[in-house]
Write an enzyme that holds these catalytic residues in place. Structure first.
Site, PDB file in Angstrom:
ATOM      1  N   HIS A  42       0.725  -1.122  -0.076  1.00 36.18           N
ATOM      2  CA  HIS A  42      -0.081   0.177  -0.053  1.00 36.18           C
ATOM      3  C   HIS A  42       0.892   1.316  -0.119  1.00 36.18           C
ATOM      4  O   HIS A  42       0.394   2.181   0.352  1.00 36.18           O
ATOM      5  CB  HIS A  42      -0.954  -0.079   1.019  1.00 36.18           C
ATOM      6  CG  HIS A  42      -1.975  -1.090   1.025  1.00 36.18           C
ATOM      7  ND1 HIS A  42      -3.167  -0.701   0.452  1.00 36.18           N
ATOM      8  CD2 HIS A  42      -2.223  -2.204   1.289  1.00 36.18           C
ATOM      9  CE1 HIS A  42      -3.921  -1.822   0.328  1.00 36.18           C
ATOM     10  NE2 HIS A  42      -3.155  -2.812   0.885  1.00 36.18           N
ATOM     11  N   THR A  43       2.207   1.183  -0.570  1.00 37.86           N
ATOM     12  CA  THR A  43       3.186   2.190  -0.655  1.00 37.86           C
ATOM     13  C   THR A  43       2.954   2.800  -2.060  1.00 37.86           C
ATOM     14  O   THR A  43       3.233   3.811  -2.282  1.00 37.86           O
ATOM     15  CB  THR A  43       4.621   1.790  -0.269  1.00 37.86           C
ATOM     16  OG1 THR A  43       4.805   0.668  -0.792  1.00 37.86           O
ATOM     17  CG2 THR A  43       4.564   1.766   1.294  1.00 37.86           C
ATOM     18  N   ASP A  44       2.687   1.938  -2.825  1.00 38.12           N
ATOM     19  CA  ASP A  44       2.891   2.286  -4.350  1.00 38.12           C
ATOM     20  C   ASP A  44       1.845   3.456  -4.661  1.00 38.12           C
ATOM     21  O   ASP A  44       2.434   4.398  -5.509  1.00 38.12           O
ATOM     22  CB  ASP A  44       2.363   1.202  -5.364  1.00 38.12           C
ATOM     23  CG  ASP A  44       1.184   0.515  -5.246  1.00 38.12           C
ATOM     24  OD1 ASP A  44       0.521   0.771  -4.204  1.00 38.12           O
ATOM     25  OD2 ASP A  44       0.755  -0.208  -6.001  1.00 38.12           O
ATOM     26  N   SER A 133      -1.046 -11.276  -9.599  1.00 38.93           N
ATOM     27  CA  SER A 133      -0.990 -10.588 -10.796  1.00 38.93           C
ATOM     28  C   SER A 133      -0.875 -11.220 -12.186  1.00 38.93           C
ATOM     29  O   SER A 133       0.075 -10.695 -13.118  1.00 38.93           O
ATOM     30  CB  SER A 133       0.381  -9.531 -10.703  1.00 38.93           C
ATOM     31  OG  SER A 133      -0.068  -8.160 -11.342  1.00 38.93           O
ATOM     32  N   ASP A 189       3.253  -3.962 -10.732  1.00 36.23           N
ATOM     33  CA  ASP A 189       2.852  -5.314 -11.155  1.00 36.23           C
ATOM     34  C   ASP A 189       3.617  -5.312 -12.648  1.00 36.23           C
ATOM     35  O   ASP A 189       4.213  -6.242 -13.189  1.00 36.23           O
ATOM     36  CB  ASP A 189       1.556  -5.783 -11.369  1.00 36.23           C
ATOM     37  CG  ASP A 189       0.777  -5.678  -9.869  1.00 36.23           C
ATOM     38  OD1 ASP A 189       1.522  -5.588  -8.820  1.00 36.23           O
ATOM     39  OD2 ASP A 189      -0.390  -5.938  -9.611  1.00 36.23           O
TER      40      ASP A 189
END
Length: 402
Positions: A42-44, A133, A189
């Site tokens: 959840h940093t991207d 992914s 991804d």
């Protein structure tokens, strides 16, 4: 370990034969991998840092040109064939697997590529719905195949063959997913499916797209444990977390006018200025800011070969995702607990968006079988369902295989 070279060769040969039976003529064959995120969750979408690795599960795309303007795509996974006219591509998604292919075609054309007709046969073994992914894998495999078809001379072994820009390809595939498929994914991804390298993790700065490859020791396996659950709240909660992070930036920017994203805020800044934030927003911010720091510390640990330190950072990441970001669930927590008790485990954490899906563990190669047994038996006792465990190593990104 999953997908040895021989297994990939056998799959490639079988796909080539099926292509010849279906379309006649020999294809070129390309493959792009799935991925697992080792740390940096959840940093991207907060302009931060992530550390994924490409894994030895692939989507293979076999392709040959057609004399007309048609795109004929057959999926082995779905046993379905679709046909499109390049001059009349659908304007909107159909909610169908072919959306991923058409989205990429549209973005390539928009970027100025003049595509010709083609026959495509697509087959993948990236587990679907496990958060590994499969969508980026098909996008990147097909995108690379189409670019190679349009950009290069018929004899593709000639030395003047130009190199495909992998970062541009990743961005086009992300755009296809954002704008056509309708999923608000970050760049991670598609980027690792394009740039991954065998035996290495990839440290990516999601703002600048600068990246660094980091060594993963040969005697360490990546054990991905699938809880076999996906809670229906995931999508709504994901969008809510994005909104909460944005609210945190707005609140903090009163004191930190240069903060465009949580990437620009330190834990000291949060301590000094975060008291006015609602408790939930404060905790969401603390996770993202702390996670960015952990990714950079984890990169330093890998470069020193310190897997114990890396494992400790994975544990901290899971606790933060569970307690501050609140995206874990009882199944993921149990999977982490079981992995921690197994012999030869350096570290483990949930991986992906959360609310189900998978955990990732770094395991000594000699302990893999015991690890699988321990985790499977313990999980089955508690939940009555046998989890799938995929044991793999870091793999190469997209490329031609035949």
């Amino acid at each position: 370990m999953h997908n040895t070279n021989l297994a990939v060769e056998n799959r490639t040969h079988a796909l080539e034969q099926r292509f010849i039976q279906r379309f006649g003529g020999s294809p070129r064959i390309y493959q792009a991998p799935g991925r697992v995120n080792l740390i940096g969750e959840h940093t991207d979408y907060n302009d931060g840092f992530v550390m994924p690795a490409a894994i030895g599960f692939y989507t293979q795309a076999s392709i040959a040109p057609r004399p007309d303007r048609k795109l004929v795509i057959h999926s082995e996974n779905y046993s379905e064939q679709v046909e499109f006219d390049l001059d009349q591509l659908p304007a909107t998604r159909a909610g169908h697997w072919s959306d991923y292919v058409i989205g990429v075609v549209k973005m390539l054309e928009r970027s100025g590529k003049e595509l010709g007709g083609a026959n495509l046969l697509v087959d993948g073994d990236v587990p679907q719905g496990a958060g590994l992914s499969s969508s980026a894998s098909i996008e990147v495999a097909v995108g690379y195949a189409l670019l190679d078809l349009v950009d290069h001379v018929p004899d593709h072994h000639l030395p003047d063959r130009t190199e495909i820009d992998r970062t541009k390809l990743a961005l086009l595939c992300q755009q296809a997913e954002n704008e056509f498929v309708g999923a608000r994914c970050g760049i991670m991804d598609q980027f690792v499916a394009s740039h991954g390298k065998r035996g290495q993790a990839l440290l990516l700065d999601c703002r600048s797209l600068e990246y660094r490859l980091l060594p993963l020791p040969d005697d360490v396996a990546l054990a991905i444990c699938n809880t076999m659950v996906k809670h229906s709240i995931a999508k709504g909660e994901y969008n809510q977390r994005r909104a909460e992070c944005e609210a945190g930036v707005r609140g903090l920017s009163k004191y930190l006018p240069n903060a465009r994203a949580l990437r620009d805020v330190t834990l000291q800044d949060l301590e000094a200025h975060g008291r006015e934030l609602p408790d939930v927003i404060m905790r969401r911010c603390r996770h993202v800011i702390g996670e960015n720091a952990r990714v950079l510390q984890a990169a330093a640990a890998l470069e020193l070969g310190d897997l114990q330190a890396f494992g400790n950072l994975m544990r901290q990441s899971h606790r933060s995702l569970r307690d501050d970001f609140e995206v874990s669930c009882s199944e993921l927590d149990l999977m982490v607990e079981l992995a921690e008790q197994a012999e030869g485990v350096y570290g483990t954490r949930m991986t992906g968006g959360g609310f189900g899906g998978c955990t990732i563990a770094l395991v000594q190669a000699g302990c893999v079988e015991t690890f699988q047994r321990t985790v499977q038996e313990g999980y089955e006792r508690s939940y009555g369902c046998k989890p799938e465990i995929y044991v793999c190593s870091a793999a190469d990104g997209v490329g031609q295989v035949a």
